[in-house]
Write an enzyme that holds these catalytic residues in place. Sequence first.
Site, PDB file in Angstrom:
ATOM      1  N   GLY A   9       0.828  -1.207   0.000  1.00 52.73           N
ATOM      2  CA  GLY A   9       0.000   0.000   0.000  1.00 52.73           C
ATOM      3  C   GLY A   9       0.861   1.256   0.000  1.00 52.73           C
ATOM      4  O   GLY A   9       0.534   2.259   0.621  1.00 52.73           O
ATOM      5  N   GLY A  12      -0.506   4.979  -0.947  1.00 49.39           N
ATOM      6  CA  GLY A  12      -1.537   5.655  -0.150  1.00 49.39           C
ATOM      7  C   GLY A  12      -0.991   6.869   0.582  1.00 49.39           C
ATOM      8  O   GLY A  12       0.189   7.229   0.458  1.00 49.39           O
ATOM      9  N   GLN A  13      -1.889   7.509   1.385  1.00 43.75           N
ATOM     10  CA  GLN A  13      -1.506   8.750   2.072  1.00 43.75           C
ATOM     11  C   GLN A  13      -0.312   8.524   3.004  1.00 43.75           C
ATOM     12  O   GLN A  13       0.662   9.280   2.987  1.00 43.75           O
ATOM     13  CB  GLN A  13      -2.697   9.266   2.906  1.00 43.75           C
ATOM     14  CG  GLN A  13      -2.433  10.586   3.597  1.00 43.75           C
ATOM     15  CD  GLN A  13      -3.464  10.953   4.657  1.00 43.75           C
ATOM     16  OE1 GLN A  13      -4.202  10.093   5.153  1.00 43.75           O
ATOM     17  NE2 GLN A  13      -3.498  12.209   5.016  1.00 43.75           N
ATOM     18  N   ASP A  35       2.167  -1.709  -4.544  1.00 41.88           N
ATOM     19  CA  ASP A  35       0.737  -1.363  -4.464  1.00 41.88           C
ATOM     20  C   ASP A  35       0.028  -2.003  -5.655  1.00 41.88           C
ATOM     21  O   ASP A  35       0.670  -2.609  -6.513  1.00 41.88           O
ATOM     22  CB  ASP A  35       0.555   0.178  -4.474  1.00 41.88           C
ATOM     23  CG  ASP A  35      -0.680   0.613  -3.684  1.00 41.88           C
ATOM     24  OD1 ASP A  35      -0.569   1.535  -2.872  1.00 41.88           O
ATOM     25  OD2 ASP A  35      -1.747  -0.020  -3.874  1.00 41.88           O
ATOM     26  N   ILE A  36      -1.285  -1.840  -5.718  1.00 40.48           N
ATOM     27  CA  ILE A  36      -2.022  -2.426  -6.852  1.00 40.48           C
ATOM     28  C   ILE A  36      -1.970  -1.504  -8.063  1.00 40.48           C
ATOM     29  O   ILE A  36      -2.444  -1.868  -9.150  1.00 40.48           O
ATOM     30  CB  ILE A  36      -3.498  -2.712  -6.476  1.00 40.48           C
ATOM     31  CG1 ILE A  36      -4.174  -1.464  -5.906  1.00 40.48           C
ATOM     32  CG2 ILE A  36      -3.581  -3.893  -5.513  1.00 40.48           C
ATOM     33  CD1 ILE A  36      -5.668  -1.625  -5.706  1.00 40.48           C
ATOM     34  N   ARG A  37      -1.415  -0.285  -7.884  1.00 41.21           N
ATOM     35  CA  ARG A  37      -1.244   0.639  -9.012  1.00 41.21           C
ATOM     36  C   ARG A  37       0.005   1.483  -8.751  1.00 41.21           C
ATOM     37  O   ARG A  37       0.459   1.569  -7.616  1.00 41.21           O
ATOM     38  CB  ARG A  37      -2.467   1.553  -9.138  1.00 41.21           C
ATOM     39  CG  ARG A  37      -2.765   2.303  -7.847  1.00 41.21           C
ATOM     40  CD  ARG A  37      -3.793   3.386  -7.987  1.00 41.21           C
ATOM     41  NE  ARG A  37      -4.199   3.922  -6.691  1.00 41.21           N
ATOM     42  CZ  ARG A  37      -3.427   4.718  -5.946  1.00 41.21           C
ATOM     43  NH1 ARG A  37      -2.202   5.029  -6.361  1.00 41.21           N
ATOM     44  NH2 ARG A  37      -3.856   5.168  -4.760  1.00 41.21           N
ATOM     45  N   ASP A  53      -0.762  -7.197  -4.984  1.00 39.52           N
ATOM     46  CA  ASP A  53      -2.025  -7.198  -4.233  1.00 39.52           C
ATOM     47  C   ASP A  53      -1.752  -7.863  -2.888  1.00 39.52           C
ATOM     48  O   ASP A  53      -1.424  -9.050  -2.846  1.00 39.52           O
ATOM     49  CB  ASP A  53      -3.079  -7.977  -5.029  1.00 39.52           C
ATOM     50  CG  ASP A  53      -4.402  -8.100  -4.290  1.00 39.52           C
ATOM     51  OD1 ASP A  53      -5.405  -8.482  -4.923  1.00 39.52           O
ATOM     52  OD2 ASP A  53      -4.444  -7.818  -3.062  1.00 39.52           O
ATOM     53  N   TYR A 143     -14.848  -0.311   9.129  1.00 43.22           N
ATOM     54  CA  TYR A 143     -13.410  -0.040   9.273  1.00 43.22           C
ATOM     55  C   TYR A 143     -12.965  -0.269  10.718  1.00 43.22           C
ATOM     56  O   TYR A 143     -11.974  -0.953  10.976  1.00 43.22           O
ATOM     57  CB  TYR A 143     -13.153   1.404   8.855  1.00 43.22           C
ATOM     58  CG  TYR A 143     -11.746   1.904   8.984  1.00 43.22           C
ATOM     59  CD1 TYR A 143     -11.438   2.923   9.883  1.00 43.22           C
ATOM     60  CD2 TYR A 143     -10.722   1.405   8.197  1.00 43.22           C
ATOM     61  CE1 TYR A 143     -10.141   3.415   9.992  1.00 43.22           C
ATOM     62  CE2 TYR A 143      -9.432   1.898   8.294  1.00 43.22           C
ATOM     63  CZ  TYR A 143      -9.156   2.900   9.191  1.00 43.22           C
ATOM     64  OH  TYR A 143      -7.885   3.376   9.300  1.00 43.22           O
ATOM     65  N   LYS A 147     -10.377  -3.019  12.247  1.00 39.54           N
ATOM     66  CA  LYS A 147      -9.164  -2.608  12.965  1.00 39.54           C
ATOM     67  C   LYS A 147      -9.141  -3.233  14.385  1.00 39.54           C
ATOM     68  O   LYS A 147      -8.088  -3.658  14.865  1.00 39.54           O
ATOM     69  CB  LYS A 147      -9.068  -1.090  13.033  1.00 39.54           C
ATOM     70  CG  LYS A 147      -8.709  -0.441  11.701  1.00 39.54           C
ATOM     71  CD  LYS A 147      -7.362  -0.941  11.164  1.00 39.54           C
ATOM     72  CE  LYS A 147      -6.950  -0.281   9.874  1.00 39.54           C
ATOM     73  NZ  LYS A 147      -5.650  -0.786   9.353  1.00 39.54           N
TER      74      LYS A 147
HETATM   75  C1  VAH Z   1     -10.330   7.602   8.281  1.00 37.48           C
HETATM   76  N1  VAH Z   1      -8.173   8.710   8.100  1.00 37.48           N
HETATM   77  O1  VAH Z   1     -10.831   8.720   8.291  1.00 37.48           O
HETATM   78  C2  VAH Z   1      -8.828   7.488   8.578  1.00 37.48           C
HETATM   79  C3  VAH Z   1      -8.555   7.363  10.068  1.00 37.48           C
HETATM   80  C4  VAH Z   1      -9.115   8.064  12.411  1.00 37.48           C
HETATM   81  C5  VAH Z   1      -9.481   8.145  10.956  1.00 37.48           C
HETATM   82  O2  VAH Z   1      -8.456   6.045  10.471  1.00 37.48           O
HETATM   83  O3  VAH Z   1     -10.961   6.585   8.025  1.00 37.48           O
END
Ligand code: VAH
Length: 313
Positions: A9, A12-13, A35-37, A53, A143, A147
């Site tokens: 990854g 990413g940011q 990364d995938i791209r 991937d 999400y 996590k």
């Molecule tokens: C999000 N930037 O907004 C992430 C982060 C605490 C937020 O995990 O999903």
Amino acid sequence: MQKSILILGACGQIGTELTLALRKTHGNDHVIASDIREGSESLMESGPFEILDATDYDALEEVVAYYEIEAVYLMAAMLSATAEKFPERAWNLNMTSLFNVLNLGKERKIQKIFWPSSIAVFGTNTPKTNTPQNTIMEPSTVYGISKLSGERWCSYYHHKFGVDVRSIRYPGLISWKTMPGGGTTDYAVEIYHKALSEKKYSCFLQPDTKLPMMFMDDAIRATLMIMDAEADTLKVRSSYNLAAMSFSPSQIAESIQKEIPDFTVTYEPDFRQTIADSWPSSIDDSEAHQDWGWKSEFDLERTTTEMLKHLTP
Ligand code: VAH
């Protein structure tokens, strides 16, 4: 021979900046980005890159063997807002990639793992201010559920199989090198771009929605610190709380207006307001301070100065 590092990854940011920081300290050729791209010009030009991937175990195992990888940073994930739109894809990406890397650790094919958690592991019945390391954790987002599950699996693989996996609960992250994607805290990046390009911004959160935030330089430094820490100093093997600052959309708007007085913000909350309302407003990171010496360096004023300096054409 110096072993190599693999970032999954990497486009990413966080992944982009983490790759550039690791290449600065370990040398370009020993840090493999994947990364995938393909990613930004600075990332692609600065060292080896593989299209990979993170959910494909066989492909991952092949890259680990080819480059003699010692440490893996798993930065690939689907963030909070997008995950609500594609729950099963988010669960598959976030969990399959983690199991792939943890199993490489269990088989001793890699020696050290970094895996990012998030303040999204907390829920509406978690104490909202100065949220402690150990507390009620009932996340209400896909999400956050992924996590929290990931944290428990990291702890299990460490204690059961001796896997050296290290993790940080990142707050919302603010960076100028790459745009974030699919996050609820992304408003705190978009607002700087809009302030400079249009002098107006429509915020998708209420003005008083206070959230834990961090400038990317602090987040990268924390990541390198925990990975360099002596293993026996790390008493938390689920994931460490990490903090720097907390602010609301109206507060970040005020900090920008000190530099751009005619900047205006309107507020049009969308589905991300419910996600933000389920998260803490501030975090207690005492354990990270005690165990591996963490201390943030960027507050909101310094963050705004850095963001406007680097984003001004
Ligand atoms: C999000 N930037 O907004 C992430 C982060 C605490 C937020 O995990 O999903």
